[in-house]
Design a protein around this motif. Structure first.
Motif, PDB file in Angstrom:
ATOM      1  N   GLU A 127      -8.044 -14.354  -3.497  1.00 29.45           N
ATOM      2  CA  GLU A 127      -7.355 -13.383  -2.566  1.00 29.45           C
ATOM      3  C   GLU A 127      -5.998 -13.200  -3.152  1.00 29.45           C
ATOM      4  O   GLU A 127      -5.285 -14.104  -3.777  1.00 29.45           O
ATOM      5  N   LYS A 128      -5.340 -12.230  -2.915  1.00 28.67           N
ATOM      6  CA  LYS A 128      -3.982 -11.805  -3.365  1.00 28.67           C
ATOM      7  C   LYS A 128      -3.128 -12.333  -2.424  1.00 28.67           C
ATOM      8  O   LYS A 128      -3.123 -12.041  -1.010  1.00 28.67           O
ATOM      9  N   VAL A 129      -1.949 -13.159  -2.720  1.00 24.62           N
ATOM     10  CA  VAL A 129      -0.796 -13.518  -1.935  1.00 24.62           C
ATOM     11  C   VAL A 129       0.054 -12.550  -2.073  1.00 24.62           C
ATOM     12  O   VAL A 129       0.789 -12.072  -1.234  1.00 24.62           O
ATOM     13  N   THR A 130       0.910 -12.622  -3.470  1.00 26.42           N
ATOM     14  CA  THR A 130       1.668 -11.691  -3.779  1.00 26.42           C
ATOM     15  C   THR A 130       1.143 -10.572  -5.000  1.00 26.42           C
ATOM     16  O   THR A 130      -0.058 -10.920  -5.637  1.00 26.42           O
ATOM     17  N   GLU A 131       2.055  -9.811  -5.680  1.00 31.19           N
ATOM     18  CA  GLU A 131       1.514  -9.159  -6.821  1.00 31.19           C
ATOM     19  C   GLU A 131       1.275 -10.042  -7.727  1.00 31.19           C
ATOM     20  O   GLU A 131       0.389  -9.553  -8.746  1.00 31.19           O
ATOM     21  N   GLN A 132       1.975 -11.445  -8.115  1.00 35.05           N
ATOM     22  CA  GLN A 132       1.616 -12.114  -9.154  1.00 35.05           C
ATOM     23  C   GLN A 132       1.019 -13.426  -8.784  1.00 35.05           C
ATOM     24  O   GLN A 132       0.909 -14.328  -9.716  1.00 35.05           O
ATOM     25  N   GLN A 133       0.830 -13.678  -7.624  1.00 41.11           N
ATOM     26  CA  GLN A 133       0.454 -14.841  -6.992  1.00 41.11           C
ATOM     27  C   GLN A 133      -1.058 -14.753  -6.222  1.00 41.11           C
ATOM     28  O   GLN A 133      -1.106 -13.671  -5.342  1.00 41.11           O
ATOM     29  N   GLY A 134      -2.147 -15.437  -6.397  1.00 45.06           N
ATOM     30  CA  GLY A 134      -3.453 -15.425  -5.805  1.00 45.06           C
ATOM     31  C   GLY A 134      -3.499 -16.794  -5.404  1.00 45.06           C
ATOM     32  O   GLY A 134      -3.093 -17.814  -5.606  1.00 45.06           O
ATOM     33  N   GLN A 135      -4.672 -16.771  -4.770  1.00 43.52           N
ATOM     34  CA  GLN A 135      -5.096 -18.135  -3.811  1.00 43.52           C
ATOM     35  C   GLN A 135      -6.646 -18.070  -4.096  1.00 43.52           C
ATOM     36  O   GLN A 135      -7.194 -17.188  -3.561  1.00 43.52           O
ATOM     37  N   ILE A 136      -6.958 -19.294  -4.587  1.00 41.18           N
ATOM     38  CA  ILE A 136      -8.523 -19.730  -4.438  1.00 41.18           C
ATOM     39  C   ILE A 136      -8.850 -20.581  -3.136  1.00 41.18           C
ATOM     40  O   ILE A 136      -8.186 -21.383  -2.752  1.00 41.18           O
ATOM     41  N   ARG A 137      -9.933 -20.027  -2.403  1.00 45.57           N
ATOM     42  CA  ARG A 137     -10.508 -20.613  -1.194  1.00 45.57           C
ATOM     43  C   ARG A 137     -11.800 -20.664  -1.240  1.00 45.57           C
ATOM     44  O   ARG A 137     -12.763 -19.977  -1.854  1.00 45.57           O
ATOM     45  N   TYR A 138     -12.408 -21.534  -0.309  1.00 43.01           N
ATOM     46  CA  TYR A 138     -13.639 -21.530   0.226  1.00 43.01           C
ATOM     47  C   TYR A 138     -14.679 -21.939  -1.062  1.00 43.01           C
ATOM     48  O   TYR A 138     -15.658 -21.514  -1.284  1.00 43.01           O
TER      49      TYR A 138
ATOM     50  N   ILE B 227      -0.483  13.990 -24.338  1.00 40.81           N
ATOM     51  CA  ILE B 227      -1.503  13.869 -23.378  1.00 40.81           C
ATOM     52  C   ILE B 227      -1.225  14.770 -22.069  1.00 40.81           C
ATOM     53  O   ILE B 227      -0.132  14.532 -21.221  1.00 40.81           O
ATOM     54  N   VAL B 228      -1.963  15.656 -21.595  1.00 38.05           N
ATOM     55  CA  VAL B 228      -2.002  16.216 -20.344  1.00 38.05           C
ATOM     56  C   VAL B 228      -3.281  16.479 -19.670  1.00 38.05           C
ATOM     57  O   VAL B 228      -4.334  16.274 -19.990  1.00 38.05           O
ATOM     58  N   LEU B 229      -3.054  16.313 -18.221  1.00 38.56           N
ATOM     59  CA  LEU B 229      -4.535  16.236 -17.337  1.00 38.56           C
ATOM     60  C   LEU B 229      -4.856  17.882 -17.117  1.00 38.56           C
ATOM     61  O   LEU B 229      -3.840  18.290 -16.902  1.00 38.56           O
ATOM     62  N   ALA B 230      -5.989  18.272 -17.680  1.00 44.07           N
ATOM     63  CA  ALA B 230      -6.465  19.513 -17.364  1.00 44.07           C
ATOM     64  C   ALA B 230      -7.106  19.562 -16.113  1.00 44.07           C
ATOM     65  O   ALA B 230      -7.081  20.876 -15.757  1.00 44.07           O
ATOM     66  N   ASP B 231      -7.957  18.906 -15.763  1.00 45.78           N
ATOM     67  CA  ASP B 231      -8.771  18.995 -14.399  1.00 45.78           C
ATOM     68  C   ASP B 231      -9.053  17.603 -14.086  1.00 45.78           C
ATOM     69  O   ASP B 231      -9.442  16.617 -14.607  1.00 45.78           O
ATOM     70  N   ALA B 232      -9.278  17.498 -12.645  1.00 47.13           N
ATOM     71  CA  ALA B 232      -9.537  16.386 -12.013  1.00 47.13           C
ATOM     72  C   ALA B 232      -9.995  16.647 -10.492  1.00 47.13           C
ATOM     73  O   ALA B 232      -9.627  17.405  -9.766  1.00 47.13           O
ATOM     74  N   ASN B 233     -10.998  15.489 -10.111  1.00 44.68           N
ATOM     75  CA  ASN B 233     -11.117  15.292  -8.735  1.00 44.68           C
ATOM     76  C   ASN B 233     -11.271  13.901  -8.281  1.00 44.68           C
ATOM     77  O   ASN B 233     -11.770  13.072  -9.046  1.00 44.68           O
ATOM     78  N   ILE B 234     -11.237  13.753  -7.001  1.00 48.79           N
ATOM     79  CA  ILE B 234     -11.382  12.196  -6.631  1.00 48.79           C
ATOM     80  C   ILE B 234     -12.048  12.271  -5.330  1.00 48.79           C
ATOM     81  O   ILE B 234     -11.886  13.248  -4.473  1.00 48.79           O
ATOM     82  N   ARG B 235     -12.940  11.237  -4.976  1.00 48.56           N
ATOM     83  CA  ARG B 235     -13.424  10.821  -3.821  1.00 48.56           C
ATOM     84  C   ARG B 235     -13.124   9.755  -3.228  1.00 48.56           C
ATOM     85  O   ARG B 235     -13.171   8.809  -3.893  1.00 48.56           O
ATOM     86  N   TYR B 236     -12.739   9.723  -2.071  1.00 50.19           N
ATOM     87  CA  TYR B 236     -12.251   8.503  -1.408  1.00 50.19           C
ATOM     88  C   TYR B 236     -13.476   7.833  -0.603  1.00 50.19           C
ATOM     89  O   TYR B 236     -13.935   8.441   0.154  1.00 50.19           O
ATOM     90  N   HIS B 237     -13.654   6.586  -0.789  1.00 50.87           N
ATOM     91  CA  HIS B 237     -14.887   5.994  -0.156  1.00 50.87           C
ATOM     92  C   HIS B 237     -14.759   5.033   1.033  1.00 50.87           C
ATOM     93  O   HIS B 237     -15.136   4.906   1.988  1.00 50.87           O
ATOM     94  N   SER B 238     -13.527   4.285   0.886  1.00 53.61           N
ATOM     95  CA  SER B 238     -12.986   3.435   1.987  1.00 53.61           C
ATOM     96  C   SER B 238     -11.715   2.859   1.889  1.00 53.61           C
ATOM     97  O   SER B 238     -10.911   3.203   0.731  1.00 53.61           O
ATOM     98  N   PRO B 239     -10.880   2.556   2.939  1.00 56.48           N
ATOM     99  CA  PRO B 239      -9.619   2.315   2.902  1.00 56.48           C
ATOM    100  C   PRO B 239      -9.465   1.025   1.997  1.00 56.48           C
ATOM    101  O   PRO B 239     -10.307   0.222   1.875  1.00 56.48           O
ATOM    102  N   ILE B 240      -7.828   1.070   1.613  1.00 59.36           N
ATOM    103  CA  ILE B 240      -7.343  -0.204   0.683  1.00 59.36           C
ATOM    104  C   ILE B 240      -6.441  -1.060   1.502  1.00 59.36           C
ATOM    105  O   ILE B 240      -5.322  -0.542   1.681  1.00 59.36           O
ATOM    106  N   LYS B 241      -6.787  -2.141   1.878  1.00 64.31           N
ATOM    107  CA  LYS B 241      -5.606  -2.908   2.547  1.00 64.31           C
ATOM    108  C   LYS B 241      -4.827  -4.060   1.645  1.00 64.31           C
ATOM    109  O   LYS B 241      -3.884  -4.380   1.936  1.00 64.31           O
ATOM    110  N   SER B 242      -5.654  -4.422   0.490  1.00 68.17           N
ATOM    111  CA  SER B 242      -5.224  -5.301  -0.365  1.00 68.17           C
ATOM    112  C   SER B 242      -5.744  -5.475  -1.761  1.00 68.17           C
ATOM    113  O   SER B 242      -6.843  -4.916  -2.012  1.00 68.17           O
ATOM    114  N   LEU B 243      -4.864  -5.946  -2.488  1.00 71.27           N
ATOM    115  CA  LEU B 243      -5.608  -6.218  -3.808  1.00 71.27           C
ATOM    116  C   LEU B 243      -6.219  -4.817  -4.551  1.00 71.27           C
ATOM    117  O   LEU B 243      -7.577  -4.847  -4.884  1.00 71.27           O
TER     118      LEU B 243
END
Length: 302
Positions: free
Chosen positions: A62-73, A235-251
């Protein structure tokens, strides 16, 4: 033959959590469910299964900070102790951490596991806590090297372009975590990009996905230049679409893989526009939280 991978179904996660409970909670009369917490959806999980898909070992990052992670379980089946499964899980989680730009791993080791972690390069920092009034834990840390060091200068150049020309990317602290010609991974400051629901703002997700795709085109174009092919363009973006599936809380991280890219740069050799189509995914832990489909034009420079 054993296989190391992430759980990918409800049934596999059920077995994954059961082994965690059996090794880490049942001996202290803790109920099933006590082996889980609020970080499960946003964490990275790894397990080792045998040829019958029986779960033999598990671990979580899991992420603790942007550059620090924690291993658990961390847990290994009693009948599989001493066969190196725990070490394989640790190495896999460290590799994932490096690919996500994490440079330090922290963990809280049970007293009897201190030697195991020390052999893997972890240094003890002192007493952490006692679980269930009986199980002493000690804080340990390890520095993780930057992944794909040979690509670091290109990644830093691209980040500089983003931050100098796109103010939002700098405010988001958009970074390149990993690139190896087959995969590009980007990340941003999830805490900064939160909305009033304490999840990642949809506009930030779109920006992360768009620039991950743009970054793939930029880096692969420059790889061709490194091979001596006279290619260059805007480089230019010509066309795009996005689909949101679920909220993002971390990592949160963006990813493009070569298998999701079509097109090439050949037209640039004739002074014509080249076109690249690709899919970028934005992840929260193991889960795809958004899918972005984009079409980029590379305009030849005169």
């Amino acid at each position: 033959m054993n296989t190391l991978r992430a759980p990918n179904s409800t049934e596999e996660f059920s077995q994954y959590y059961h082994l965690r409970w059996k090794i880490l909670r049942q001996p202290w009369q803790q109920p099933e469910g006590s082996e889980q917490d609020q970080q499960e959806q946003s964490a990275l999980h790894r397990m080792i299964v045998d040829e019958d898909n029986k779960v033999l070992a598990v671990g979580r990052l899991e992420k603790v900070t942007e550059q620090q992670g924690q291993i658990r379980y961390m847990a290994v089946d009693d009948n599989m102790q001493g066969q190196g499964l725990g070490q394989q899980i640790i190495r896999a989680l460290e590799q994932q951490a490096s690919m996500l730009g994490i440079t330090e791993i922290v963990l809280n080791a049970r007293e009897q596991a201190l030697g195991f972690y020390e052999k893997l390069g972890y240094k003890m920092r002192g007493y952490s806590h006692t679980l269930f009034g009986d199980v002493k834990h000690y804080s340990m840390t390890k520095k993780i090297p930057v992944h794909a060091q040979d690509q670091l200068s290109k990644s830093q150049a691209l980040q500089a372009i983003w931050h100098d020309t796109i103010p939002l990317s700098k405010a988001m602290n958009l970074q390149i975590s990993y690139f190896d010609s087959l995969k590009l991974i980007t990340r941003c400051d999830t805490d900064f990009n939160q909305n009033l629901h304490h999840t990642m703002f949809a506009g930030s997700i779109y920006t992360l996905a768009t620039l991950t795709g743009w970054g793939w085109v930029y880096l692969t174009l420059h790889e061709q230049q490194d091979k001596g092919v006279a290619l260059d363009g805007d480089i230019v973006l010509a066309d795009a679409n996005i689909r949101y599936h679920s909220p993002i809380k971390s990592l949160a991280y963006g990813q493009v893989v070569q298998a999701d890219v079509s097109g090439n740069f050949d037209n640039l050799l004739q002074g014509k526009n080249a076109r690249i189509k690709l899919t970028a995914h934005v992840y929260c832990g193991e889960n795809i939280a958004a899918t972005f489909n984009g079409s980029y034009f590379i305009l030849p420079r005169e």
